[in-house]
Design an enzyme around this catalytic site. Sequence first.
Site, PDB file in Angstrom:
ATOM      1  CB  CYS A 223      14.734  -4.666   1.164  1.00 30.34           C
ATOM      2  SG  CYS A 223      16.123  -5.318   2.137  1.00 30.34           S
ATOM      3  CG  HIS A 278      13.741  -3.386   5.418  1.00 27.96           C
ATOM      4  ND1 HIS A 278      13.474  -4.335   4.466  1.00 27.96           N
ATOM      5  CD2 HIS A 278      12.834  -2.387   5.211  1.00 27.96           C
ATOM      6  CE1 HIS A 278      12.440  -3.947   3.723  1.00 27.96           C
ATOM      7  NE2 HIS A 278      12.046  -2.766   4.152  1.00 27.96           N
ATOM      8  CG  HIS A 290       9.408  -1.136   2.040  1.00 28.74           C
ATOM      9  ND1 HIS A 290       9.490  -1.773   3.263  1.00 28.74           N
ATOM     10  CD2 HIS A 290       8.079  -0.848   1.883  1.00 28.74           C
ATOM     11  CE1 HIS A 290       8.291  -1.861   3.814  1.00 28.74           C
ATOM     12  NE2 HIS A 290       7.429  -1.303   3.010  1.00 28.74           N
TER      13      HIS A 290
END
Length: 325
Positions: A223, A278, A290
Amino acid sequence: MLLVLVGSAEEANAAPGMPGVICAPPGGDPATGVAGFTAAQLANAAAIVAAGAEVGAPPRAQVIAVATSMQEASLSIYANSTVPESMVVRHERVGSDHDSVGLFQQRASWGTVQERMDPRTSARLFYERLLATPGWESMPLTEAAQSVQVSALPDAYARWEEPANAVVGSAAGVVCTGAPGSGVLAPNPQAQIVIDRAMGQQGQPYVWAGGNADGPTMGGFDCSGLMVYAFAGIGVGVPHQTQAIWAAFQPAITDPAQIQPGDMVLFSSNGRPNGIHHVGLYLGDGRMVHAPETGDVVKVADDIWNAPYWKREFIGAVRAGVPTP
């Protein structure tokens, strides 16, 4: 009428656009069509997109198919002066390259002349080979098209990605307006560059610690690696670690209504910075692109403000090198 806003077929590669974003730029007039594209070209593009839907080919496959036809045949049905049978089948242009005919300049090994010169049938032949190619989803458009066409000029397909994105987005009724349900159009050019780079990596596998300023590494992105690559397009260095991203670009934006396309949205398991795990790139309208987790690929998540998991984990957003318009 299929609405597409790009330049002429010969100049489309120079038109401003959004690589990886499947939508049509705003401002077109459906009553007059598209300047530079004939009604026949648009009808052929629509047939390619329709054939993709019929065989279950996803939008990215449809983009690859349309871009391939743009390069191979200018979205026109070609006959071949060395193939007499082709001259009596409906066609729009005449070529003489080996025994190639149709929208994709397919050779005799692909099927009959009639099959290769019928827009939907020739498109289905293309999709059959593309979808059978292992890993096509994560390939750049040039590699995916080349895996089917085996062209002498494989890099030439790249110039058609933007207009092909517009064609397929238009066929789906998606216009880049920034309004709810639309495609992506950022409020300033810097944010648009960042979004374009991230969206162009859709389909790349999630790989822990993957990605750098030049693209995927070790076969993909994690990510934060996706953010490193996206922001490298505007010369902004982003840490390759989510908690470090949070710390580097304070103050944070915690009101979702104030978050803009191009901001990084972060998520924490405990509501505190030490639980951040994240990050995604905000696209507007509750959407983010993402790299989710192992076994998944870079993709868009929808409606994050209402999805229970994302709503619960959201801690805030940060803005890196993209000024408020």
